[in-house]
Design an enzyme around this catalytic site. Sequence first.
Site, PDB file in Angstrom:
ATOM      1  N   THR A 278       0.741  -1.154   0.078  1.00  0.00           N
ATOM      2  CA  THR A 278       0.038  -0.001   0.135  1.00  0.00           C
ATOM      3  C   THR A 278       0.870   1.314  -0.070  1.00  0.00           C
ATOM      4  O   THR A 278       0.425   2.278  -0.765  1.00  0.00           O
ATOM      5  CB  THR A 278      -1.000   0.002   1.167  1.00  0.00           C
ATOM      6  OG1 THR A 278      -1.890  -1.261   1.131  1.00  0.00           O
ATOM      7  CG2 THR A 278      -1.633   1.136   1.373  1.00  0.00           C
TER       8      THR A 278
ATOM      9  N   SER B 148      -0.154  -9.731  -0.993  1.00  0.00           N
ATOM     10  CA  SER B 148      -0.841 -11.026  -0.810  1.00  0.00           C
ATOM     11  C   SER B 148      -0.493 -11.770  -2.098  1.00  0.00           C
ATOM     12  O   SER B 148      -1.018 -13.065  -2.121  1.00  0.00           O
ATOM     13  CB  SER B 148      -2.584 -10.642  -0.915  1.00  0.00           C
ATOM     14  OG  SER B 148      -2.835  -9.791  -1.897  1.00  0.00           O
TER      15      SER B 148
ATOM     16  N   ASP C 253      -0.279  -6.995   4.428  1.00  0.00           N
ATOM     17  CA  ASP C 253      -0.991  -8.244   4.608  1.00  0.00           C
ATOM     18  C   ASP C 253      -0.145  -9.412   4.979  1.00  0.00           C
ATOM     19  O   ASP C 253      -0.685 -10.145   5.582  1.00  0.00           O
ATOM     20  CB  ASP C 253      -1.919  -8.466   3.305  1.00  0.00           C
ATOM     21  CG  ASP C 253      -2.869  -7.722   2.888  1.00  0.00           C
ATOM     22  OD1 ASP C 253      -3.308  -6.939   3.941  1.00  0.00           O
ATOM     23  OD2 ASP C 253      -3.489  -7.537   1.835  1.00  0.00           O
TER      24      ASP C 253
ATOM     25  N   THR D 254      -1.964 -22.362  19.000  1.00  0.00           N
ATOM     26  CA  THR D 254      -3.416 -22.183  19.341  1.00  0.00           C
ATOM     27  C   THR D 254      -4.356 -20.983  18.398  1.00  0.00           C
ATOM     28  O   THR D 254      -3.455 -20.442  17.730  1.00  0.00           O
ATOM     29  CB  THR D 254      -3.373 -21.484  20.579  1.00  0.00           C
ATOM     30  OG1 THR D 254      -4.888 -21.001  21.086  1.00  0.00           O
ATOM     31  CG2 THR D 254      -2.549 -20.232  20.812  1.00  0.00           C
TER      32      THR D 254
HETATM   33  N1  ASP Z   1      -2.761  -5.493   0.355  1.00  0.00           N
HETATM   34  C1  ASP Z   1      -1.894  -4.600   0.815  1.00  0.00           C
HETATM   35  C2  ASP Z   1      -0.395  -5.451   0.669  1.00  0.00           C
HETATM   36  O1  ASP Z   1      -0.500  -6.273   1.406  1.00  0.00           O
HETATM   37  C3  ASP Z   1      -2.213  -4.220   2.023  1.00  0.00           C
HETATM   38  C4  ASP Z   1      -1.202  -3.080   2.672  1.00  0.00           C
HETATM   39  O2  ASP Z   1      -0.134  -3.079   2.397  1.00  0.00           O
HETATM   40  O3  ASP Z   1      -1.572  -2.480   3.585  1.00  0.00           O
HETATM   41  O4  ASP Z   1       0.221  -5.188  -0.323  1.00  0.00           O
END
Ligand code: ASP
Length: 337
Positions: A13, A60, A91, A272
């Site tokens: 992001t 992701s 992420d 857990t």
């Molecule tokens: N979807 C973004 C990523 O992990 C979320 C972020 O960077 O906050 O690249």
Amino acid sequence: MTKKIYVIYTGGTIGMRPTDSGYAPSGNMMALLEEKLPEHVQAELPDFDLVEYEQLIDSSNIRPDNWKQIATDIADHYDQYDGFVVLHGTDTMAYSSSMISFMLRNLDKPVIFTGSQIPLCEARTDGLENFVGALTLAADERIKEVCLYFNGRLMRGNRARKQNAYLFDAFDSPNFPWLGRADINIELSEYLLLKPSQKPEFMLDCDSNSNVAILQLFPGITADFVEATLNQPFKAFIMRTYGTGNGPDGDQALLDALKKATDSGKIIVNLTQCHRGTVHQGSYAAGSALANAGVIGGLDTTTEAMFCKLHHLLSCGKTPEQVTAQISIDLAGEISL
Ligand code: ASP
């Protein structure tokens, strides 16, 4: 002498821009930082060089090959720089900061992961403070380990977890205190920091194939489901159980499926589902039954860190017996003993 920091921009992001389908990775991070940090402000910060990866990703999409690229890049520049910052999506940042902590052991320089919840190109970005804080910490020679810095918190990289998808407080370190805080002053809890006595050790092997999978218990889970999962071609499984490491000990077929898998050489580690806590398989009969089926307790290691620890050990060619022996050994500060 001013410190020199190597900044790796992997995507996330922090450098994203809006598109018709939502925020997407975008290049030109250096221009963005220059726009946000005028020269007189940059003069107060450590010097840095920035490398922007050819394929910027939403984290992701992270794959083991990306870990290899980051770890190799740091190892290749290790002698030329005083510290490292990795700009990464939030992420999967806790996976990556864990993985790099196992691949680059006994560091004697800081490696600080950071990112943001709102992109740098937006007015309300949290990326600038996170970047400036991470850069400052990367020049602090008291830090000799992989950390994650976010919203004023400095955490051990393999103890951190993404805990919130919409607050600036996106990360916490549920089973280990924060290593430091950046408020008006930057305060480090020096007694918590790793103090390696051995030379840095770069173990850059990282199998591109996934060898580790995660199985989460849920009410009503069946032996067939467990067996089908354990039959998948993975060498190790993390089983996310209830409370202190308990599972349905009333289901003999399910216990038999676990036993069959562990007897065949598959590794099953008990962690857990609770956000905070440690696994003691002997606390309840429902936990002892899992131990009797050959499941190994992973204590208070996070799922992210255990996933990476197992992946790393298997990538280094360790046998199931050798991996099993290391599960409850502290390799990089990831477990409380
Ligand atoms: N979807 C973004 C990523 O992990 C979320 C972020 O960077 O906050 O690249």
